[in-house]
Write a protein that holds these residues in place. Structure first.
Motif: not given
Length: 331
Positions: A273-287
């Protein structure tokens, strides 16, 4: 340090200071004010308040906590609601900033607020909450302080009906029971299937014939490494990143100093959220931390709702998560 929403009796908060929604004469009143005086020892607290003499609307003063778990009581005088045209918002915002400034000046590290002016002073609860979160979040971008916004019960926490209806509809449209996941997978659009598979498939550099040691030597980028890279790519400072993520500085130091640090899911999402990631990018970081966003989790769906709308205000998201009895983002 982060802002946390809690449902509790403020007189039982084990913090450096609790905030009393005071009147200008600093006299024991009803509601939260009366409860704080009683828990502190009404006679002792009133004597010190009488010595101070009074406090202007929008300002704050500090006394000892006496018999409270908190060391201090900060008395902040909120405005009486008169329809919104009498500078109420600026005065209410000043209450919060004055109280937090006092806390910092006295070397305190934690403070707990009630929702000031939302009781007998008649300030609409949704507006009082918005002002509180705005004032606190702005202060925390410049100072280190652990802040709690304390609600005695859920009735004190109000979201707009339009927002509730929108989120409920989003959850209804996207929720998938765990037993339906495999069937749902077969019906996903091509890009969704590709996204799910890419998040779960082993690295292309790893073959079936490789030994365990060989596989371990070819680990992908860690969560910590990816996070630090993204912070640089977004042109952010470390301080800006962890404050936007509602993360404690000490926790961020652990992440930065340990390449193998494995965060909680709430922490990982907070940085997305802090980095303003979209859903794909968020899933990648979470992964990178071993997590994903599931359509069978209300928490995940609420997060996804805001990301899809490109709303990256973590405090606003936490307001909604709190209202839906979900875990909060950040430390």
């Amino acid at each position: 340090m982060p802002l946390k929403f809690v449902r509790n009796d403020i007189t039982k908060m084990n913090v450096d200071a609790i905030v009393n929604a005071a009147n200008t004469k600093l006299q024991m009143g009803g509601g939260v004010c009366g409860a704080i005086f009683e828990a502190a020892g009404a006679r002792l607290l009133q004597v010190e308040c009488n010595q101070i003499g009074g406090c202007e609307v929008g300002d704050a003063v500090i006394t000892k906590g006496y018999q409270l778990p908190a060391k201090y009581v900060i008395h902040a005088v909120g405005p009486i609601w008169q329809g919104g045209g009498n500078n109420e918002e600026a005065l209410l915002k000043s209450c919060y900033s004055s109280a937090m400034t006092l806390a910092v000046e006295h070397g305190l590290s934690s403070i707990a607020f009630p929702l000031i002016s939302s009781g007998i002073y008649g300030y609409p609860k949704d507006e009082a909450l918005r002002v509180a979160v705005t004032a606190i979040s702005e202060f925390l971008m410049k100072h280190e302080l652990e802040v709690y916004l304390v609600m005695f019960d859920k009735k004190a926490f109000v979201l707009s009906q339009k927002l509730v209806a929108s989120i409920d509809q989003y959850i209804d449209d996207h929720y998938v029971d765990e037993r339906m996941v495999s069937e749902r997978h077969r019906g996903l659009e091509h890009y969704e299937v590709e996204e799910l598979e890419s998040a779960n498939r082993p690295s292309a550099r790893v073959s079936r014939d490789m030994s365990l040691d060989e596989r371990l030597s070819r680990l992908d980028e860690s969560f910590s490494a990816m996070l630090l890279r993204l912070i640089d790519e977004k042109g952010m400072t470390d301080v800006e990143a962890y404050k936007r993520a509602n993360i404690d500085r000490r926790l961020f130091s652990k992440i930065r100093s340990n390449p193998d640090y494995n965060p909680s899911k709430a922490t990982a999402i907070a940085f997305a959220i802090a980095l303003g990631l979209n859903l794909r990018e968020t899933r990648e970081l979470l992964g990178k931390a071993g997590y994903t966003l599931s359509r069978s989790s209300r928490f995940d769906l609420i997060v996804a709702y805001f990301i899809e709308l490109e709303v990256y205000d973590i405090f606003k998201i936490n307001e909604v998560l709190f209202a839906y009895d979900q875990s909060l983002l950040g430390a």
